[in-house]
Write an enzyme that holds these catalytic residues in place. Structure first.
Site, mmCIF file in Angstrom:
data_model
loop_
_atom_site.group_PDB
_atom_site.id
_atom_site.type_symbol
_atom_site.label_atom_id
_atom_site.label_comp_id
_atom_site.label_asym_id
_atom_site.label_seq_id
_atom_site.Cartn_x
_atom_site.Cartn_y
_atom_site.Cartn_z
ATOM 1 N N ASP A 33 27.421 20.612 -10.667
ATOM 2 C CA ASP A 33 28.711 19.998 -10.378
ATOM 3 C C ASP A 33 29.744 20.627 -11.303
ATOM 4 O OD1 ASP A 33 29.409 17.093 -8.817
ATOM 5 O OD2 ASP A 33 30.908 17.822 -10.239
ATOM 6 N N ASP A 52 30.576 25.586 -11.309
ATOM 7 C CA ASP A 52 31.548 25.594 -10.214
ATOM 8 C C ASP A 52 30.995 26.462 -9.102
ATOM 9 O OD1 ASP A 52 33.723 26.182 -8.497
ATOM 10 O OD2 ASP A 52 35.171 26.037 -10.127
ATOM 11 N N VAL A 53 30.894 25.926 -7.894
ATOM 12 C CA VAL A 53 30.275 26.673 -6.791
ATOM 13 C C VAL A 53 31.074 27.896 -6.377
ATOM 14 C CG1 VAL A 53 28.961 24.743 -5.837
ATOM 15 C CG2 VAL A 53 31.317 25.148 -5.059
ATOM 16 N N ASN A 79 26.264 21.020 -0.713
ATOM 17 C CA ASN A 79 27.062 19.807 -0.501
ATOM 18 C C ASN A 79 28.459 19.875 -1.109
ATOM 19 O OD1 ASN A 79 27.437 16.711 -0.179
ATOM 20 N ND2 ASN A 79 27.595 17.032 -2.393
ATOM 21 N N SER A 132 31.336 17.662 8.127
ATOM 22 C CA SER A 132 32.139 16.451 8.279
ATOM 23 C C SER A 132 32.409 16.262 9.765
ATOM 24 C CB SER A 132 33.468 16.613 7.526
ATOM 25 O OG SER A 132 34.420 15.641 7.920
ATOM 26 N N TYR A 145 40.987 21.631 5.416
ATOM 27 C CA TYR A 145 39.689 20.955 5.380
ATOM 28 C C TYR A 145 38.971 21.083 6.722
ATOM 29 C CZ TYR A 145 36.322 17.170 4.504
ATOM 30 O OH TYR A 145 35.177 16.424 4.336
ATOM 31 N N LYS A 149 35.387 22.919 7.349
ATOM 32 C CA LYS A 149 34.219 22.184 7.831
ATOM 33 C C LYS A 149 33.731 22.696 9.184
ATOM 34 C CE LYS A 149 33.616 19.572 4.268
ATOM 35 N NZ LYS A 149 32.416 19.787 3.413
ATOM 36 N N VAL A 178 33.633 8.000 4.556
ATOM 37 C CA VAL A 178 32.647 7.379 3.672
ATOM 38 C C VAL A 178 33.383 6.505 2.663
ATOM 39 C CG1 VAL A 178 30.785 7.771 2.023
ATOM 40 C CG2 VAL A 178 31.135 9.376 3.930
ATOM 41 N N GLY A 180 34.547 4.613 -0.550
ATOM 42 C CA GLY A 180 34.431 4.969 -1.955
ATOM 43 C C GLY A 180 35.707 5.593 -2.476
#
Length: 250
Positions: A33, A52-53, A79, A132, A145, A149, A178, A180
């Protein structure tokens, strides 16, 4: 038998829910992460590393460590992702567009490139990518985004064909809204971009799905666990929605 599970963006949100679900199954789990504070808060039962990806060197170090210590992996979940900016495309900043695509797509490329080599050599494995419902529908005001996706779904389809002959299954999970903190931030951002109240935007999300509610991180994690299980042995190349059935996008 304990499986070796690697998850990017795994120190919070969906990634953490997935990590905890696999730990509960008795599996060995490693996550990376970009948020050091989130990594520091992860349970000691999970190997958590700051990476960092979008950083090729950092990802090489993380994945190389996994390969050396674990001698491979059984389940790899790409992910990591960010929501990117909201607003009419003519108002968006190019740097924000690039950052959104980089985290979502470049990060997936670096993860999948490693996973493909390792899983092909083993002749078995599962590769999951988090897309997504935005990768299935054309949501307005979220073009970076949505484009990213949709790209994840395309990458999934291509890799399923590429890796299938080697015994590797590849699927995308497409969560809906989702519940949260992350969704709260998205709602606030979209409300500002559309000059609407947050309550109105939130209602629009729930009214647009048949079940009239948000999904939970645990429900998405359950899909990941299923897709990695023997019960999904013939499922590959699919974009699996966990969204309460999206009926409209505005």
């Amino acid at each position: 038998m304990s499986r070796r599970v690697v998850i990017t963006g795994g120190a919070s949100g969906l990634g953490l829910a997935m990590a905890e679900a696999f730990v509960a199954m008795g599996d060995q789990v490693a996550v990376c992460d970009a948020d050091p504070a989130a990594v520091a808060s992860v349970s000691p039962a999970i190997l958590a590393v700051v990476a960092d990806v979008t950083d090729e060197v950092a990802m090489s170090d993380f994945l190389g460590r996994i390969e050396a210590d674990w001698d491979g992996a059984d389940i790899v979940i790409s992910n990591a992702g960010i929501g990117g900016p909201a607003g009419p495309i003519e108002d968006l900043d190019f740097a924000d567009w690039q950052r959104c695509l980089s985290v979502n797509l470049d990060g997936a490329f670096l993860t999948c490139r490693w996973a493909a080599r390792v899983l092909k050599a083993q002749g078995a494995g599962v590769l999951l990518l988090t897309s997504s419902v935005s990768g299935l529908f054309g949501f307005p005001w979220r073009t970076p985004y949505v484009a990213a996706k949709w790209g994840i779904v395309g990458l999934t389809k291509a890799l399923a064909s590429e890796l299938g002959p080697y015994g590797v299954r590849v699927n995308a999970i497409c969560p809906g809204a989702v519940e949260g903190p992350r969704m709260d931030r998205v709602i606030a951002m979209e409300a500002q971009a559309q000059s609407r109240s947050e309550a109105d935007v939130r209602k629009g999300f729930t009214d647009g799905v048949a079940l009239r509610r948000f999904v939970t991180a645990d429900e998405v994690a359950a899909m990941a666990v299923f897709l990695a299980s023997p019960g999904a042995a013939s499922i590959s190349g699919q974009a699996m929605a966990v969204d309460g059935h999206t009926e409209r996008t505005t």
